[in-house]
Design an enzyme around this catalytic site. Structure first.
Site, PDB file in Angstrom:
ATOM      1  CB  ILE A   4      40.509  47.276  33.704  1.00 27.26           C
ATOM      2  CG1 ILE A   4      40.173  48.148  32.492  1.00 27.26           C
ATOM      3  CG2 ILE A   4      40.015  47.920  34.987  1.00 27.26           C
ATOM      4  CD1 ILE A   4      38.748  48.029  32.036  1.00 27.26           C
TER       5      ILE A   4
ATOM      6  CB  VAL B 152      41.516  37.869  32.336  1.00 28.66           C
ATOM      7  CG1 VAL B 152      41.897  37.494  33.760  1.00 28.66           C
ATOM      8  CG2 VAL B 152      42.432  37.184  31.330  1.00 28.66           C
TER       9      VAL B 152
ATOM     10  CG  ASP C 194      40.095  41.518  29.332  1.00 24.02           C
ATOM     11  OD1 ASP C 194      40.901  40.959  30.107  1.00 24.02           O
ATOM     12  OD2 ASP C 194      40.035  41.285  28.101  1.00 24.02           O
ATOM     13  CG  HIS C 195      42.368  41.453  36.313  1.00 20.59           C
ATOM     14  ND1 HIS C 195      42.890  42.712  36.527  1.00 20.59           N
ATOM     15  CD2 HIS C 195      42.421  40.840  37.523  1.00 20.59           C
ATOM     16  CE1 HIS C 195      43.254  42.841  37.778  1.00 20.59           C
ATOM     17  NE2 HIS C 195      42.976  41.720  38.415  1.00 20.59           N
ATOM     18  NE  ARG C 196      42.823  39.620  28.103  1.00 18.03           N
ATOM     19  CZ  ARG C 196      42.427  39.364  26.863  1.00 18.03           C
ATOM     20  NH1 ARG C 196      43.242  38.712  26.054  1.00 18.03           N
ATOM     21  NH2 ARG C 196      41.241  39.739  26.426  1.00 18.03           N
TER      22      ARG C 196
END
Ligand code: COA
Length: 564
Positions: free
Chosen positions: A540, A360, A536-538
């Protein structure tokens, strides 16, 4: 009837990783009783006799050696099958009835041959697939030294030079350019005089199987898959991973090289042949299966559970149903030319696509004021030249990144397969993208946090040179915990680098430029370095991304902060 550990060649640290039977089980001669694993290979040990398990004499994790008792059977059937465990010492016809897990090392008698044929086989290439021969570098009749390259192979990840492994005369090259090869494939034979090389002695154990049973026998270890049956008198040479001539040229491998942080090393699947066959039958990529056995070993139930999970996943539409880009005949609009991608380009494309679909992505941009850093770098020029290095901004960026990664460990991490845990890495191996004529390659500077600016500069230059001359070894391209893609002076004011999954963040660096910066009273010319952090937005969130960039920019603005 006693079942013993068979000959395991020169394998060391052999431990029991799976016990396949229980006391009271009725088993056939071909049933595996235990799976053992050495530093080099794993192997199922078949019963060799039919009977009922009376006792199990080893436990999981036990270190074992050749001849050690593993299982006692109550009822004995005297028949011994190929690949069976070694029979008791007093058993008749031992030589004819037992095919042991024979090491590649030949008998002393064979050693004494004045001139012997030596087989050069395809070595272990880790998780690389679709390996083909791309270059034949020697021909029949050539006299070669052990370091001479016989041929070059290339996989989806690497190209690798295959050295002769010992001095001799090329008897035959058994492959042609374009031929697919697998571990154990016969590549060449050499006429050799004298001693057996180290490579032959250090080869993982190989279980001899006849051509009749090689494809179906469950007790043949995976390391022998696809290899040809051998003349007993032949000697084998499989260049060892990491041997001096073994050069690899991995792609940037966005998402590939060091995947599977779940416990099993990325380049090995911990599973016995029977499990692998089940995987093949069911079309399961075992790299995606989490092993529940000892040391993460995959057992049959893991494969079945994996299939079940896949089949019962809710179908929310979309997912794999990405609309296809229509195929268009461009010739209708004008002249065209078809230019095949290099293998590194095409596997890089696959890896990028995988990362793009799985991660993501978010990208944050900022400019670091590197005016003072650049002034300092200029003062280092003479000293650097004297030390034989060229210092570029990249060395400082790597140094600063290591410091930020230490302060913010979730950036130096991967997510586990379920996305429930961070795998925090206590090492700081920094990958950096190198543009080569074959495509993008990402060599890795190991323990970059422990290196000074000159050493970092030296490593950047050395690894970039190796990448461009296709001399990178596997160790040079594996294990990155964070990656930097520096477009340096190539240009641009910012871009969105794609995270090199399973890492969770990547830093893009664009060309620094002198910009007017308001200092409270006037505009001042400052050197600004555009930085782009994708993550990766999952793993961070945006605030962390912002903090990362602030800290990085602060460090680059004032290098004295690196000492804090
Ligand atoms: N802005 C302006 N100039 C820069 C710079 C930056 N951000 N970074 C480096 N430079 C300068 C260097 O100082 C050097 O200048 P000099 O010769 O006057 O001293 C010059 O650019 C060339 O540097 P380079 O040889 O490229 O060294 P490097 O350490 O900066 O980079 C590599 C090494 C291997 C990373 C680089 O050569 C490379 O291949 N980059 C491409 C990476 C890529 O393709 N990324 C895209 C991935 S999608």
């Amino acid at each position: 009837m006693d079942i013993l550990i068979p000959d395991i060649g020169d394998a060391e640290d052999v431990v029991v990783v799976e016990i396949c039977v229980a006391v009271g089980d009725d088993i056939g001669a071909d049933d595996a009783v235990v799976v053992i694993e050495s530093d080099k290979a794993s192997m199922e040990v078949p019963a060799g006799f039919a009977g009922r398990v009376a006792s199990i004499e080893v436990a999981l994790g036990d270190e074992v050696r050749q001849g050690q008792l593993i299982v006692r059977l109550e009822e004995a059937d005297a028949q011994v099958t190929k690949g069976a465990a070694a029979p008791p010492a007093d058993a008749p016809d031992e030589a004819e009835t037992v095919a042991e897990a024979a090491p590649a090392e030949p008998s002393p008698e064979a050693n004494a041959d004045p001139e012997t044929t030596v087989r050069v086989e395809m070595p272990d290439v880790g998780e690389a697939t679709d390996v083909v021969v791309i270059e034949i570098s020697a021909k029949k009749g050539d006299r070669v030294t052990s370091d001479d390259v016989l041929l070059v192979v290339e996989s989806d990840k690497a190209s690798m030079e295959i050295p002769a492994g010992m001095a001799g005369v090329v008897q035959e090259i058994h492959v042609a350019e374009g031929d697919p090869v697998v571990e154990g494939s016969l590549l060449a034979t050499l006429f050799v005089q004298g001693a057996i090389p180290e490579t032959a002695k250090t080869r993982p154990p190989v279980q001899e199987t006849s051509s009749d049973d090689a494809s179906e026998t469950e007790d043949a270890p995976e390391t022998n898959d696809g290899s040809e049956t051998t003349d007993e008198t032949d000697k084998k040479v499989a260049p060892e991973p990491g041997s001096p001539k073994r050069a690899a040229h991995l792609t940037n491998d966005k998402g590939g090289v060091d995947s599977d942080e779940s416990g099993a090393p990325a380049d090995r699947v911990y599973a016995g042949p029977a499990v692998r066959r089940l995987g093949r039958e069911l079309g399961v990529d075992l790299k995606q299966v989490r092993g529940s056995g000892a040391r993460g070993r995959i057992v049959k139930d893991d494969v079945k559970a994996f299939v079940k999970t896949q089949l019962t996943k809710p179908d929310r539409g979309g997912g794999g149903g990405i609309p296809e880009v229509p195929a268009i005949d461009f010739k209708r609009f004008g002249e065209i030319e078809l230019q095949p991608m290099t293998r590194i380009q095409s596997s890089g494309a696959t890896n990028l696509h995988r990362s793009w679909l799985n991660v993501v992505h978010v990208t944050q941009h900022d400019d670091a004021d590197v005016t003072e850093m650049e002034a300092f770098r200029a003062t280092l020029k003479g000293e650097a030249e004297a030390a034989g290095v060229k210092v570029t901004p990249l060395a400082f960026i790597i140094k600063a990144c290591c410091q930020v990664l230490k302060a913010m460990p979730t950036f130096n991490a991967s997510l586990d397969a379920q996305g429930r845990n961070f795998i925090l890495k206590k090492y700081y191996h920094i990958g950096f993208a190198v543009d080569t004529d074959q495509g993008l390659v990402v060599p890795v500077i190991r323990n970059a946090d422990q290196l000074g600016i000159f050493d970092l500069s030296r490593q950047i230059a050395d690894l970039a040179e190796k990448a461009r001359t296709r001399k990178l070894g596997l160790d040079d391209v594996q294990g990155a915990s964070f990656t930097i893609s520096s477009l340096g002076n190539l240009g641009g004011t910012g871009f969105t680098p794609i995270v090199n999954a399973p890492e969770v963040a990547i830093l893009g660096v664009s060309r620094l430029a002198i910009q007017p910066v308001w200092n409270g009273e006037t505009f001042e010319p400052r050197k600004l370095l555009p930085l782009s952090l994708s993550y990766d937005h999952r793993a961070i969130n945006g605030a962390e991304g912002g903090r990362f960039m602030v800290m990085l920019c602060d460090l680059l603005k004032d290098l004295r902060r690196l000492t804090l």
